[in-house]
Design an enzyme around this catalytic site. Structure first.
Site, PDB file in Angstrom:
ATOM      1  N   GLU A 147      11.597  28.872 -31.530  1.00 54.68           N
ATOM      2  CA  GLU A 147      12.218  29.780 -30.577  1.00 54.68           C
ATOM      3  C   GLU A 147      13.420  30.395 -31.298  1.00 54.68           C
ATOM      4  O   GLU A 147      14.245  29.658 -31.847  1.00 54.68           O
ATOM      5  CB  GLU A 147      12.685  29.011 -29.337  1.00 54.68           C
TER       6      GLU A 147
ATOM      7  N   ARG B  46       9.633  13.479 -34.035  1.00 55.48           N
ATOM      8  CA  ARG B  46      10.709  14.346 -34.515  1.00 55.48           C
ATOM      9  C   ARG B  46      11.466  13.644 -35.618  1.00 55.48           C
ATOM     10  O   ARG B  46      11.541  12.422 -35.647  1.00 55.48           O
ATOM     11  CB  ARG B  46      11.726  14.587 -33.392  1.00 55.48           C
TER      12      ARG B  46
ATOM     13  N   LYS C 122      19.222  22.561 -31.677  1.00 55.42           N
ATOM     14  CA  LYS C 122      19.844  23.890 -31.742  1.00 55.42           C
ATOM     15  C   LYS C 122      20.894  24.054 -30.658  1.00 55.42           C
ATOM     16  O   LYS C 122      21.900  24.720 -30.862  1.00 55.42           O
ATOM     17  CB  LYS C 122      18.768  24.975 -31.610  1.00 55.42           C
TER      18      LYS C 122
HETATM   19  P1  ATP Z   1      15.891  22.242 -30.907  1.00 55.78           P
HETATM   20  O1  ATP Z   1      16.022  21.147 -29.902  1.00 55.78           O
HETATM   21  O2  ATP Z   1      16.650  22.002 -32.144  1.00 55.78           O
HETATM   22  O3  ATP Z   1      16.139  23.602 -30.338  1.00 55.78           O
HETATM   23  P2  ATP Z   1      13.207  22.806 -30.569  1.00 55.78           P
HETATM   24  O4  ATP Z   1      12.047  21.897 -30.609  1.00 55.78           O
HETATM   25  O5  ATP Z   1      13.598  23.288 -29.225  1.00 55.78           O
HETATM   26  O6  ATP Z   1      14.386  22.156 -31.339  1.00 55.78           O
HETATM   27  P3  ATP Z   1      11.835  25.023 -31.603  1.00 55.78           P
HETATM   28  O7  ATP Z   1      12.370  26.280 -32.124  1.00 55.78           O
HETATM   29  O8  ATP Z   1      11.080  25.059 -30.331  1.00 55.78           O
HETATM   30  O9  ATP Z   1      13.039  24.045 -31.489  1.00 55.78           O
HETATM   31  O10 ATP Z   1      11.015  24.239 -32.702  1.00 55.78           O
HETATM   32  C1  ATP Z   1       9.948  24.783 -33.418  1.00 55.78           C
HETATM   33  C2  ATP Z   1       9.075  23.659 -33.872  1.00 55.78           C
HETATM   34  O11 ATP Z   1       9.834  22.738 -34.656  1.00 55.78           O
HETATM   35  C3  ATP Z   1       8.509  22.882 -32.713  1.00 55.78           C
HETATM   36  O12 ATP Z   1       7.120  22.714 -32.926  1.00 55.78           O
HETATM   37  C4  ATP Z   1       9.214  21.577 -32.753  1.00 55.78           C
HETATM   38  O13 ATP Z   1       8.357  20.544 -32.357  1.00 55.78           O
HETATM   39  C5  ATP Z   1       9.610  21.434 -34.210  1.00 55.78           C
HETATM   40  N1  ATP Z   1      10.830  20.644 -34.340  1.00 55.78           N
HETATM   41  C6  ATP Z   1      12.030  20.913 -33.801  1.00 55.78           C
HETATM   42  N2  ATP Z   1      12.912  19.943 -34.089  1.00 55.78           N
HETATM   43  C7  ATP Z   1      12.260  19.025 -34.837  1.00 55.78           C
HETATM   44  C8  ATP Z   1      12.630  17.793 -35.438  1.00 55.78           C
HETATM   45  N3  ATP Z   1      13.854  17.287 -35.315  1.00 55.78           N
HETATM   46  N4  ATP Z   1      11.691  17.127 -36.138  1.00 55.78           N
HETATM   47  C9  ATP Z   1      10.454  17.630 -36.258  1.00 55.78           C
HETATM   48  N5  ATP Z   1      10.041  18.780 -35.718  1.00 55.78           N
HETATM   49  C10 ATP Z   1      10.919  19.478 -35.009  1.00 55.78           C
HETATM   50 MG    MG Z   2      12.261  24.388 -28.130  1.00 59.23          MG
END
Ligand code: ATP
Ligand code: MG
Length: 561
Positions: free
Chosen positions: A38, A264, A274
């Site tokens: 995102e 994760r 984020k």
């Molecule tokens: P954040 O909480 O940091 O915003 P998010 O999952 O909301 O993380 P996205 O932009 O939706 O952020 O993430 C894109 C992809 O990266 C998703 O498929 C998510 O599962 C993966 N991802 C995000 N954070 C991690 C992490 N700490 N370890 C492994 N994969 C991750």
């Molecule tokens: Mg997300």
């Protein structure tokens, strides 16, 4: 993609077992994955794990991996983030080729599919206020209750949904919900929201829309549109899988992707979210998304961490099904492992103390030869200047040394790296009684660093000449948070490490470092790996410490110092 092909395949893991089985059983004939960020912030090292997995798997099976922006919430998303994410994925060594997509490209189709569900009696417009809707969803122990609007007719629903789209209602006035089961054990199946009203301009679709699909309604359908076979996401989406499948089952989608979940990455002494990283930036706790203390790819890059070291790190962590906390020592180890082989060695004095050699002639001094990288003969040698007045590290001298201090002290002989043995004869103090200069004599027979009579010294010190050294600013970093698992529930401030940065403004570095590059970290002998900061100027270089030579931080924590 990274040239080290074997790097990607190492450590097969359960995801690859699943794919092997799908291919063997003929359920799939190709492998298509996607990385779906995102664009509401910069990528962090947790994302590196997802990128490495998705692109790595596709590469390994001769398939393809899409970069798809999950841009369904215009209030939080920005073009700056889209650009930064593209830059960081490339920097990490991966390439989506022509496969760059945006969920917003599918808004028309998603809208049509929402009407499809309404016509099938499987979605309805709900007017309940958000808070009431939340209460009526029930809890893990209590079933939810049906909304009074649940039994609207198809035509009433179609009419209201179209009017939502036309902008007749304010934010939050109504939502479109799937009609599944308010008593379902899985909360995600209790009539989840599919569309919400948001009068907000979108970075790509502008003001065309004032209703936007939720993550759940956009994600699986986008996968299906793109022909994704294996939709790999992190564990928190496990409970969303039944809804993912329900939507795929109930919509006329062109393909049937499957979702699989992996753990994760959680890293000690930092936060990989984020949302939290945005707070750090917005409230000025860091200088920006690329602050070298940030766990973002941009921050790590600015600190001097090479992309290959990050790939090596995520490979070492592996892909597991259970969440765990990874020690930052493991990241540091991966960085050192890579830089030890590649970084050129230089001499830099972080906290200088003057050293004068009484019996060495004043004047231009002499040239000596220094090795650029003992781990890599091809890196060659360089000439360094020696002279009668030098800087050494303040820590390398003690007037009254305790027992186990082997470095310079009155009457003691040490080696100056690549140069000579020197013996401390006396010290000069200022009015406050602090040592400001150390006066030595040298032994001309020890040129190059060895005594012809075979006598030994206990220490080798690094140094620069006062006449040729370049003044520099050096920034040392410690973790942003004080605890391995920061508890940010009560706010960030209490968890932040007040000593996360130490700025040294008096440092002196060897002249060759004036030509350093931000993309090539160097080793300052005995001090660690450092990298030129992009904000440096030619007459005022700034170096960021990428990582120390040894793990001093966690050791200090364990010893309670
Ligand atoms: P954040 O909480 O940091 O915003 P998010 O999952 O909301 O993380 P996205 O932009 O939706 O952020 O993430 C894109 C992809 O990266 C998703 O498929 C998510 O599962 C993966 N991802 C995000 N954070 C991690 C992490 N700490 N370890 C492994 N994969 C991750
Ligand atoms: Mg997300």
């Amino acid at each position: 993609m990274p040239s080290e092909a074997s790097e990607v395949g190492a450590g097969r893991g359960f995801i690859r077992d699943i794919i092997d089985a799908d291919l063997a059983a003929g359920r799939n004939t190709e492998v298509v994955t996607r990385f779906p960020p995102e664009p509401n912030g910069y990528l962090h090292i947790g994302h590196a794990k997802a990128i490495w997995l998705n692109f790595g798997v596709a590469q390994e099976y001769g398939g393809r991996c899409h970069l798809r922006f999950d841009d369904t919430n215009p209030t939080k998303e920005a073009q700056e983030y889209i650009d930064a994410i593209k830059r960081d994925v490339h920097w990490l060594g991966f390439d989506w080729g022509p496969h760059l997509y945006y969920a917003s490209d599918y808004f028309d189709r998603l809208y049509d599919w929402a009407e499809h569900l309404i016509r099938a009696g499987k979605a309805y417009v709900d007017d309940l206020p958000v808070e009431e809707m939340r209460v009526m969803r029930g809890s893990l122990t209590e079933p939810g209750r049906n909304s009074p609007y649940r039994d609207r007719t198809v035509s009433e629903n179609l009419d209201l949904f179209r009017r939502m789209r036309a902008g007749e209602f304010p934010n939050g006035a109504r939502v479109l919900r799937a009609k599944i089961d308010m008593a379902a054990g899985n909360m995600n199946l209790r009539d989840p929201v599919l569309y919400r009203i948001m009068h907000a301009a979108h970075p790509r679709t502008g003001t065309t829309w004032c209703i936007y699909p939720t993550y759940d309604f956009a994600h699986g359908q986008s996968d299906a549109i793109e022909g994704v076979t294996h939709s790999l996401c992190s564990l928190e989406f496990e409970d969303h899988r039944p809804l993912y499948d329900w939507l795929i089952d109930n919509l006329p989608v062109p393909s049937r992707p499957k979702q699989y979940e992996f753990a994760r990455l959680n890293l000690g002494y930092t936060v990989l979210s984020k949302r939290v990283l945005t707070q750090l930036v917005l409230h000025g706790h860091v200088t920006g998304w690329d602050d070298p203390r940030m766990p973002t790819l941009a921050g790590l890059r600015r600190r001097g961490v090479p992309a290959a070291a990050i790939r090596g790190f995520v490979r070492r962590v592996g892909i597991a099904r259970a969440n765990s906390l990874v020690d930052i020592g493991m990241l540091d180890y991966s960085i050192r492992e890579f830089l030890n082989k590649t970084a050129q060695r230089r001499m830099a004095v972080l906290r200088p103390l003057k050293l004068r050699i009484d019996n060495y002639p004043a004047g231009p001094g002499e040239e000596l030869i220094a090795v650029n990288n003992p781990e890599d003969v091809a890196a060659g040698t360089r000439r360094i200047r020696f002279g009668h007045e030098l800087y050494i590290e303040r820590d390398d001298f003690m007037e009254h040394p305790p027992k186990k201090f082997y470095r310079l002290a009155p009457g003691r002989e040490v080696r100056l790296r690549y140069a000579y043995f020197v013996t401390c004869r006396e010290v000069v103090k200022n009015a406050a009684g602090e040592v400001v200069e150390v006066i030595c004599t040298y032994d001309p027979a020890t040129r190059g660093g060895n005594a012809p009579d075979g006598r030994k010294v206990q220490a080798t010190l690094h140094w620069v000449t006062t006449a040729h050294a370049v003044p520099a600013e050096i920034r040392l970093f410690n973790p942003l948070f004080t605890r391995p698992e920061p508890d940010i529930g009560g706010g960030l401030i209490g968890e932040l490490n007040a000593m996360s940065i130490e700025t040294l403004t008096e440092s002196q570095v060897e002249p060759a470092l004036a030509a350093a590059s931000p993309s090539e970290p160097v080793q300052f002998e005995r001090q660690g790996y450092f990298c030129l900061d992009p904000l440096s100027t030619p007459d005022r270089p700034i170096f960021n410490r990428t990582v120390g030579l040894r793990d001093s931080w966690t050791k200090a924590q364990v010893m309670g110092t």
